[in-house]
Design a protein around this motif. Sequence first.
Motif, mmCIF file in Angstrom:
data_model
loop_
_atom_site.group_PDB
_atom_site.id
_atom_site.type_symbol
_atom_site.label_atom_id
_atom_site.label_comp_id
_atom_site.label_asym_id
_atom_site.label_seq_id
_atom_site.Cartn_x
_atom_site.Cartn_y
_atom_site.Cartn_z
ATOM 1 N N ILE A 27 0.684 -0.901 -0.124
ATOM 2 C CA ILE A 27 -0.079 -0.309 0.061
ATOM 3 C C ILE A 27 0.973 1.485 -0.078
ATOM 4 O O ILE A 27 2.154 1.275 0.906
ATOM 5 C CB ILE A 27 -0.601 -0.091 1.367
ATOM 6 C CG1 ILE A 27 -1.505 -0.991 1.372
ATOM 7 C CG2 ILE A 27 -1.209 0.876 0.751
ATOM 8 C CD1 ILE A 27 -2.308 -1.692 2.468
ATOM 9 N N LEU A 56 -1.588 5.434 2.681
ATOM 10 C CA LEU A 56 -1.701 4.751 4.672
ATOM 11 C C LEU A 56 -1.506 6.370 5.466
ATOM 12 O O LEU A 56 -2.943 6.357 6.170
ATOM 13 C CB LEU A 56 -0.537 4.429 5.140
ATOM 14 C CG LEU A 56 -0.418 2.955 4.739
ATOM 15 C CD1 LEU A 56 1.530 2.194 4.494
ATOM 16 C CD2 LEU A 56 -2.032 1.535 4.775
ATOM 17 N N TYR A 95 -5.667 7.928 4.442
ATOM 18 C CA TYR A 95 -6.069 6.557 5.556
ATOM 19 C C TYR A 95 -6.002 7.498 7.060
ATOM 20 O O TYR A 95 -7.266 7.171 7.554
ATOM 21 C CB TYR A 95 -6.142 5.173 5.819
ATOM 22 C CG TYR A 95 -6.842 4.419 6.096
ATOM 23 C CD1 TYR A 95 -7.842 4.435 5.529
ATOM 24 C CD2 TYR A 95 -6.874 3.324 7.633
ATOM 25 C CE1 TYR A 95 -9.469 4.081 6.168
ATOM 26 C CE2 TYR A 95 -7.813 3.029 7.987
ATOM 27 C CZ TYR A 95 -9.215 2.989 7.699
ATOM 28 O OH TYR A 95 -9.501 1.683 7.921
ATOM 29 N N ASP A 98 -10.157 -2.111 8.107
ATOM 30 C CA ASP A 98 -8.507 -1.688 7.894
ATOM 31 C C ASP A 98 -8.824 -2.142 6.345
ATOM 32 O O ASP A 98 -8.215 -1.173 5.312
ATOM 33 C CB ASP A 98 -7.605 -1.770 8.334
ATOM 34 C CG ASP A 98 -7.420 -0.369 9.609
ATOM 35 O OD1 ASP A 98 -8.280 0.078 9.956
ATOM 36 O OD2 ASP A 98 -6.730 -0.987 11.118
ATOM 37 N N LEU A 135 -8.469 0.293 3.548
ATOM 38 C CA LEU A 135 -7.448 0.316 2.335
ATOM 39 C C LEU A 135 -7.497 -0.133 0.834
ATOM 40 O O LEU A 135 -7.004 0.606 -0.515
ATOM 41 C CB LEU A 135 -5.814 0.037 3.112
ATOM 42 C CG LEU A 135 -5.740 0.565 4.549
ATOM 43 C CD1 LEU A 135 -4.870 0.606 5.560
ATOM 44 C CD2 LEU A 135 -5.613 2.365 4.192
#
Length: 127
Positions: A26, A31, A34, A54, A58
Amino acid sequence: MEIIAIKLRGYGKNMTINEASKRYNIPIHILKLYESWEWCRGSVKAEYEDEGLDIDRLGMMVTLYNIGFNENDIEQYMKLYVMGSSTANERSLILSARRKIILDSIHLLEKQLEDLDYLRYETGKAE
């Protein structure tokens, strides 16, 4: 060192943002984006009933990024996404609009390729 809390398949695992990025493939900016959305994620220490929450969210963000959404587009879509099935029509319209943009880009590239091939053909005739 930044720590991100990720719940995955029945267990929580705290790791640095770099470790999470590498382990789950990712992008770090996704990240961080988020983590900045309290409305989406809650606090970093939050416990979730859905243990894959999560990673699911994501994953959706990465997919949106990969199909060309910018951060504002991702945020708009994710606000609808977290509301659930009641926003399916709105999300479908957003995805249809993105699809049209991608198709228009493909058609433009096909036209450019045709023009390039024509120029190559003409150049070959001149030799």
